[in-house]
Design an enzyme around this catalytic site. Structure first.
Site, PDB file in Angstrom:
ATOM      1  N   LYS A 493       0.821  -1.619   0.448  1.00 51.70           N
ATOM      2  CA  LYS A 493       0.136   0.065  -0.006  1.00 51.70           C
ATOM      3  C   LYS A 493       1.209   0.619  -0.011  1.00 51.70           C
ATOM      4  O   LYS A 493       2.229   1.157   0.562  1.00 51.70           O
ATOM      5  CB  LYS A 493      -1.082   0.019   1.608  1.00 51.70           C
ATOM      6  CG  LYS A 493      -0.099  -0.245   2.270  1.00 51.70           C
ATOM      7  CD  LYS A 493      -1.409   0.048   3.973  1.00 51.70           C
ATOM      8  CE  LYS A 493      -0.328   0.317   4.875  1.00 51.70           C
ATOM      9  NZ  LYS A 493      -1.247   0.624   6.548  1.00 51.70           N
ATOM     10  N   TYR A 722      14.844  31.531   1.498  1.00 45.83           N
ATOM     11  CA  TYR A 722      13.921  32.685   1.545  1.00 45.83           C
ATOM     12  C   TYR A 722      13.661  33.100   3.102  1.00 45.83           C
ATOM     13  O   TYR A 722      14.960  32.762   4.075  1.00 45.83           O
ATOM     14  CB  TYR A 722      12.689  31.683   1.247  1.00 45.83           C
ATOM     15  CG  TYR A 722      12.560  31.885   0.137  1.00 45.83           C
ATOM     16  CD1 TYR A 722      12.019  32.902  -1.397  1.00 45.83           C
ATOM     17  CD2 TYR A 722      11.928  29.867  -0.520  1.00 45.83           C
ATOM     18  CE1 TYR A 722      11.596  32.597  -2.150  1.00 45.83           C
ATOM     19  CE2 TYR A 722      12.141  30.578  -1.911  1.00 45.83           C
ATOM     20  CZ  TYR A 722      11.501  31.038  -2.987  1.00 45.83           C
ATOM     21  OH  TYR A 722      11.669  31.118  -4.219  1.00 45.83           O
TER      22      TYR A 722
END
Length: 827
Positions: A493, A722
């Site tokens: 999964k 940033y």
């Protein structure tokens, strides 16, 4: 080509068995088969039904008989089939050893046997490169050095063989004594000794003594006395009194006395004293392991009588040995299998077996170069290859090279031929490759890396490497620790915990996994469309998914009355035949309080199931809340007891057997009494240790890597990234790495919290992590643009990264974006 063949009566005499069934037609035996999936030529094949801890070859005899195999060596008389040649022996592995030892004894040629902790495969491959111009060499494929791999390697000896080179590995006492009669080396190489595979030996001297059994009858043993444990054990064993030795050393007298190793711009110059003369060679490698391996090869060639000027000329052109086969996503929805670093018939067979594991595409193409230095004439060689490609159901061959092009008429499948790699790249329209699996198999001089580069799906330089060998080894580790009748369900999964969907499922199916489990129906549908036939459980079926579940023969988890009712309605609307009910897995809540029926709902559940005709209960199961934590063992045992109680009640209300399972990875070894009918392997299959008993036994599967895009100097006082969150206190060197939070690198690792590794050294992340890149401090590292950057791998485990983030490895793995290219490799 003349093949060495054996009559059945010869095999009877060699193995000391007895016939329990005999076919009237006599077959000559050319091939030994131990794996039913690798059948090539049924008529002249002998299947030896090996019995191991994880499998029993007798289970595949009827399947092989249906495919035309009539010759079997068995140890279980119940497995015999009438009108076949079934030879009964006490031990089929011992029979394999006897047969291949007799085969080896029929050759009077020099054979080099190699053992040691490291370097066996590299030395074998380099000796092949160095000596194949003078000998027709038969050598071990890949790293075939086990109790099964060695006999299969030696069986490849044929009348044209002039030299054998075989490696031998052991993991416990008394193994090497069984391999010595099979290899019967005339020349031995003892590479070195280390701690690998030491767990079954009392001390390292015992392991050395066991390895020395390979060399008891050699004419010459090549080794270095610089390894103290090797030299001391040799002296104590008395072996030096009975054999000749060719020693080399860096720090004591030896036949080849290494006097200097000088490193210069990617090369190493090795100087030595030999027969009172100064000699030297140059190799295109600088790492210590390569230098040691090259010296072993140097000593071997000197012992064979080669002049040093010939050795030096060949050593300068040594090529790296590719230890792995890679699988990558290709252009136009293709899958690329790159094994383009060596080319011989045996490695081609191995690569074709890997090709046939891939079920995601119907069409299979092989791009193959001339195969060099086989000792066979081209007519025989390419006839055999043409037959092999047909038997492996390859759809198309693209041959590259003058020799294979001249033999084009021997290939009956779809075919194209080019005289060179450059001609192929310039003339073939690559857009015609569509929805197919492409195997690249070429000799190094053809530079197939150019083709690989052209066929790869273009992506940025951050990759997640997945080691398929490690995945299989982890699977086999758990197989050894469960009861023989207990099945295994593997969790694939969430994109197989970030490792890929059908790529992982293909490997697991090839290795006979019993069940796969996905989270949602669309994951199961994707696997079915990729050709996966293994039963698949869907753990979170939703209301809209039941039609797809029925259409693709998936098996839903049913955890409440609503999901049961929805499935019942779907079975009626899909008009399912009575003999093909939908298999379901009932989830029971034993204390985790997530999904599942409670104990108080069992009676009602049984009543409802009796009313539904087209639903078949395949298993009942539950989930342990804290299987890895010893502090919660009492609660775990309470859950196990509840499951047994609830399951027995459900079983009593049905007319067929129903499987029961509760253990996840961590519980398998901690609660062996609760392995029941099946266990579920999740994160530990991918190398993540969740329980103390598994520590040191699991292998790392995934490695996240990138490269340095740019290096620049940042002045003191300048800011980085940033929001100017990082300020350089002093002048510093930074590297820009193309991996960011869109790739799965968590922004919490910004500004000194996280680190990556460059040339083995930690480099902290400076500034805020950007969407597509990050910046790291390399002031203290002699880094270069293009250098590898490791985010996590076997030496820098993902668990440490998860710990830094105060999370679990599951989250780190599943957050790796699908835009990060997955590279699957098979060593």
């Amino acid at each position: 080509m003349y093949l060495h063949t054996y009559t059945l009566d010869q095999i009877l005499k060699i193995t000391g068995g007895e016939w329990v069934s005999r076919h009237p037609l006599e077959n000559s035996i050319q091939d030994i088969l131990i794996d039913s999936r690798r059948l090539i030529n049924a008529e002249n094949c002998l299947f030896i039904a090996l019995v191991t801890r994880k499998n029993d070859g007798h289970n595949y005899i009827r399947e092989l008989h249906q495919k035309g195999v009539n010759n079997f060596v068995i140890s279980d008389p119940e497995a015999a089939i009438e009108n076949t040649n079934c030879l009964l022996v006490n031990d089929t592995l011992n029979a394999l050893h006897k047969l291949t030892a007799a085969h080896r004894a029929s050759f009077e040629i020099p054979v080099i046997g190699i053992t040691g902790s490291n370097g066996k495969t590299i030395i074998k491959e380099w000796l092949f490169q160095l000596m194949s111009p003078d000998y027709t060499i038969t050598r071990s494929p890949k790293s075939y050095n086990s109790q099964i791999g060695v006999p299969l390697s030696v069986w490849q000896l044929q009348p044209e063989s002039e030299l054998g080179i075989f490696e031998a590995g052991i993991s416990e006492p008394d193994e090497m004594g069984k391999l010595q009669p099979i290899i019967q080396p005339t020349v031995g190489i003892f590479t070195n000794i280390g701690q690998a595979h030491s767990e079954n030996f009392i001390h390292i001297q015992q392991k050395v003594g066991e390895k020395l059994k390979l060399f008891t009858r050699v004419g010459t043993l090549i080794y270095t006395p610089d390894y103290y444990d090797i030299q001391e054990t040799m002296i104590k064993s008395g072996i030096l009194e009975n054999i000749e030795t060719f020693t080399w050393s860096r720090n004591q007298d030896a036949k080849l006395r290494i006097t200097d190793v000088k490193e210069e711009k990617g090369i190493s110059i090795l100087s030595a004293l030999y027969n009172s003369k100064n000699i030297s060679i140059t190799i295109p490698f600088t790492d210590g392991a390569s230098v040691e391996n090259a010296i072993h090869c140097w000593a071997t060639m000197l012992s064979f009588g080669y002049k040093n000027e010939h050795i030096a000329g060949r050593m300068a052109n040594l090529q790296p040995v590719a230890m792995r086969l890679e699988q990558k996503e290709g252009i136009n929805h293709c899958t690329i299998i790159n094994d383009s670093y060596n080319s011989d018939i045996n490695s081609l067979k191995i690569a074709l077996d890997f090709l046939n594991q891939q079920k995601q595409h119907k069409k299979k193409t092989v791009i193959l170069s001339d195969i060099l230095q086989t000792g066979l004439n081209d007519n025989d060689l390419y006839s055999e290859i043409a037959e092999l490609l047909e038997q492996k159901e390859v759809d198309r061959i693209i041959g590259i090279g003058p020799a294979i092009s001249k033999q084009s008429g021997r290939f009956s499948i779809d075919k194209l031929f080019f005289n060179s790699t450059q001609e192929f790249i310039s003339k073939y329209p690559f857009a015609e490759f569509q929805n197919e699996t492409i195997l690249l198999k070429g000799a190094r001089i053809f530079e197939f890396e150019q083709i690989s580069q052209a066929l790869q799906q273009k992506a940025h330089e951050t990759v997640l490497e997945i080691n398929l060998n490690a995945l299989v080894n982890n699977l086999n580790y758990f197989r050894k620790n469960i009861q023989p009748a207990t099945k295994i369900m593997a969790m694939v999964k969430a994109f197989s915990y970030g490792s890929g969907s059908f790529e992982i499922a293909n490997v697991l199916e090839f290795h006979h996994i019993d069940y796969l489990a996905v989270a949602y129906a669309d994951e199961g549908v994707e696997l079915r469309k990729a050709g996966i036939k293994t039963p698949i459980m869907v753990m979170n079926p939703d209301e809209q998914s039941f039609d797809a579940i029925i259409k693709h023969s998936l098996e839903p988890e049913i955890y409440n009355f609503r999901s049961l009712q929805l499935l019942d309605e779907a079975t009626r609307s899909n008009i399912i035949p009575d003999n093909k009910p939908v298999k379901v897995h009932l989830k029971l809540d034993t204390g985790m309080h997530r999904l599942g029926f409670t104990e108080g709902e069992i009676d009602k559940l049984i009543d409802n199931l009796k009313k539904i005709r087209l639903i078949y209960v395949q298993s009942v199961f539950s989930h342990l809340a804290s299987s890895e934590d010893p502090a919660d063992d009492d609660f775990s045992r309470l859950q196990i007891d509840r499951l047994q109680r609830m399951a027995e009640k459900i079983r009593a209300g049905t007319d067929h057997s129903i499987m029961m399972h509760i253990l996840n990875s961590a519980g398998i070894n901690r609660f062996p009494e609760a392995q029941f009918d099946m266990v579920r392997l999740g994160i530990s299959l991918y190398g993540i240790v969740n329980a103390a008993p598994d520590q040191g036994n699991l292998e790392n599967v995934s490695s996240l890597k990138s490269t340095i895009s740019q290096i620049k100097t940042v002045k003191a006082g300048d800011t980085i990234g940033y929001n100017r969150k990082w300020k350089a206190e002093n002048e510093m060197q930074i590297a820009i790495v193309p991996v960011g939070y869109a790739d799965g690198l968590n922004r919490k690792l910004s500004n000194g919290v996280g680190k990556v590794y460059i040339q083995g050294n930690p480099a902290i992340i400076v500034g805020n992590i950007c969407m597509d890149m990050c910046m790291v401090d390399v002031t203290h590292i002699e880094a270069n643009e293009g250098d590898d950057v490791i985010i996590f791998d076997k030496d820098h485990p993902i668990s440490e990264l998860a710990k830094t983030l105060n999370t679990i490895p599951y989250e780190v793995l599943t957050n790796i974006s699908r835009r990060v290219k997955r590279v699957y490799y098979h060593e």
